[in-house]
Design an enzyme around this catalytic site. Sequence first.
Site, PDB file in Angstrom:
ATOM      1  NE  ARG A 224      23.995-108.501-104.820  1.00  0.00           N
ATOM      2  CZ  ARG A 224      25.239-108.056-104.710  1.00  0.00           C
ATOM      3  NH1 ARG A 224      25.608-106.951-105.327  1.00  0.00           N
ATOM      4  NH2 ARG A 224      26.131-108.711-103.995  1.00  0.00           N
TER       5      ARG A 224
ATOM      6  CD  GLU B 198      29.067-106.941-113.744  1.00  0.00           C
ATOM      7  OE1 GLU B 198      29.399-106.630-112.591  1.00  0.00           O
ATOM      8  OE2 GLU B 198      28.033-107.576-114.001  1.00  0.00           O
TER       9      GLU B 198
ATOM     10  CE  LYS C 116      27.763-112.211-105.525  1.00  0.00           C
ATOM     11  NZ  LYS C 116      28.782-112.089-106.564  1.00  0.00           N
TER      12      LYS C 116
HETATM   13  N1  PLP Z   1      29.874-107.666-110.292  1.00  0.00           N
HETATM   14  C1  PLP Z   1      29.986-108.995-110.198  1.00  0.00           C
HETATM   15  C2  PLP Z   1      29.842-109.790-111.441  1.00  0.00           C
HETATM   16  C3  PLP Z   1      30.241-109.594-108.967  1.00  0.00           C
HETATM   17  O1  PLP Z   1      30.365-110.916-108.864  1.00  0.00           O
HETATM   18  C4  PLP Z   1      30.379-108.785-107.829  1.00  0.00           C
HETATM   19  C5  PLP Z   1      30.624-109.381-106.517  1.00  0.00           C
HETATM   20  O2  PLP Z   1      29.759-109.563-105.730  1.00  0.00           O
HETATM   21  C6  PLP Z   1      30.257-107.407-107.969  1.00  0.00           C
HETATM   22  C7  PLP Z   1      30.011-106.879-109.219  1.00  0.00           C
HETATM   23  C8  PLP Z   1      30.394-106.506-106.789  1.00  0.00           C
HETATM   24  O3  PLP Z   1      29.251-106.523-106.013  1.00  0.00           O
HETATM   25  P1  PLP Z   1      29.331-106.202-104.460  1.00  0.00           P
HETATM   26  O4  PLP Z   1      29.965-104.868-104.355  1.00  0.00           O
HETATM   27  O5  PLP Z   1      27.908-106.185-104.023  1.00  0.00           O
HETATM   28  O6  PLP Z   1      30.131-107.272-103.847  1.00  0.00           O
HETATM   29  C1  COI Z   2      32.145-110.973-104.317  1.00  0.00           C
HETATM   30  O1  COI Z   2      32.838-109.969-104.456  1.00  0.00           O
HETATM   31  O2  COI Z   2      31.561-111.226-103.263  1.00  0.00           O
HETATM   32  C2  COI Z   2      31.951-111.915-105.405  1.00  0.00           C
HETATM   33  O3  COI Z   2      31.061-112.712-105.316  1.00  0.00           O
HETATM   34  C3  COI Z   2      32.849-111.889-106.555  1.00  0.00           C
HETATM   35  C4  COI Z   2      33.517-113.183-106.803  1.00  0.00           C
HETATM   36  C5  COI Z   2      34.355-113.001-108.008  1.00  0.00           C
HETATM   37  C6  COI Z   2      34.346-113.663-105.656  1.00  0.00           C
END
Ligand code: PLP
Ligand code: COI
Length: 341
Positions: free
Chosen positions: A82, A220, A184
Amino acid sequence: MEKKNLDWSNLGFQYIQTDKRYVSNYKNGAWDEGCLASDANIVLNECAGVFQYAQTVFEGLKAYTTEDGKIVTFRPDLNAERMIDSAKRLEMPAFPKERFIDAVTQTVKANAAWVPPFGSGATLYIRPYMFGSSPVIGVSPAEEYQFRILTTPVGPYFKGGAKPITIKVSDFDRAAPHGTGHIKAGLNYAMSLHAIVTAHEEGYAENMYLDAATRTKVEETGGANFIFVTKDGKVVTPKSSSILPSITRRSLLYVAKEYLGLETEEREVTLEEVPEFTECGLCGTAAVVSPVGKIVDHGKEICFASGMEEMGPVTKKLYDTLTGIQMGRIEAPEGWIHVIE
Ligand code: PLP
Ligand code: COI
């Protein structure tokens, strides 16, 4: 190795400086070999791309202590992939996948004393990030970059841990169609700051963002994807090209289907149909699986049957199975657990 003397069970989601961080620099078209560093501060030119045009992307994953005392991370290969996608979208060089995993391994190993013990409810949050480090003044990508990984021990993202939260439907948009919502990038979070401060001032824990084009579909929150549960126990997650492809959400859909025998569906979810769901949760590395008890849409309350006291039964099963896999209590699918030491 002796653990640091922290009150592990009462940690919040806050930065605590740890001993070592990983640093690699990109110059003349190549990454250097990288190293672990002790200095937590960064000195950069005043005109660095990150300062002028927000050229920065990041990742988030965690290290866990398992029941049998190993330190592991969860699917770091997907974070590496990612981050490559994020970097490409912002015209940054890719940090190679194998090097990313090796850098995570080195950084966690060097900070093993900061990895919270099994059963404490805390974990070591790992934050890889990359930014334009050379000067730019015309709008263009930088020529030089720095990739770093910091770690910090954390507790629950939302105060109250597993207690259901109340969120609001935001009047602000997070991501545009064909924009950067699916990567991200720091810029997505910068533009959400006013919305989250506003939500907090009004007493809400988070924002539910809608699609910017029609404002009818669920996207989201600022830091997590949604999962919903239907009356007949199906797990539904919103599908959109402008949300972050959460690794937790992708893992939960697999867990729901393959471990719990539940039906799953990834599809567009309208705000209008949300009251028909019985459970709602936020999923992400930081959020893990956090139950939502209530969503407030401009004064109109959507209250889930699971209530404000506990996680709903399906959310709980998903939470228990996922964290069981991460902490080594439940056998993981092949390749999901990366053992550090
Ligand atoms: N959506 C957003 C905007 C996020 O910042 C995060 C955190 O990483 C997620 C979703 C969840 O992603 P993940 O499950 O890969 O941490
Ligand atoms: C994560 O879950 O790793 C994120 O980057 C989300 C953030 C709001 C801490």
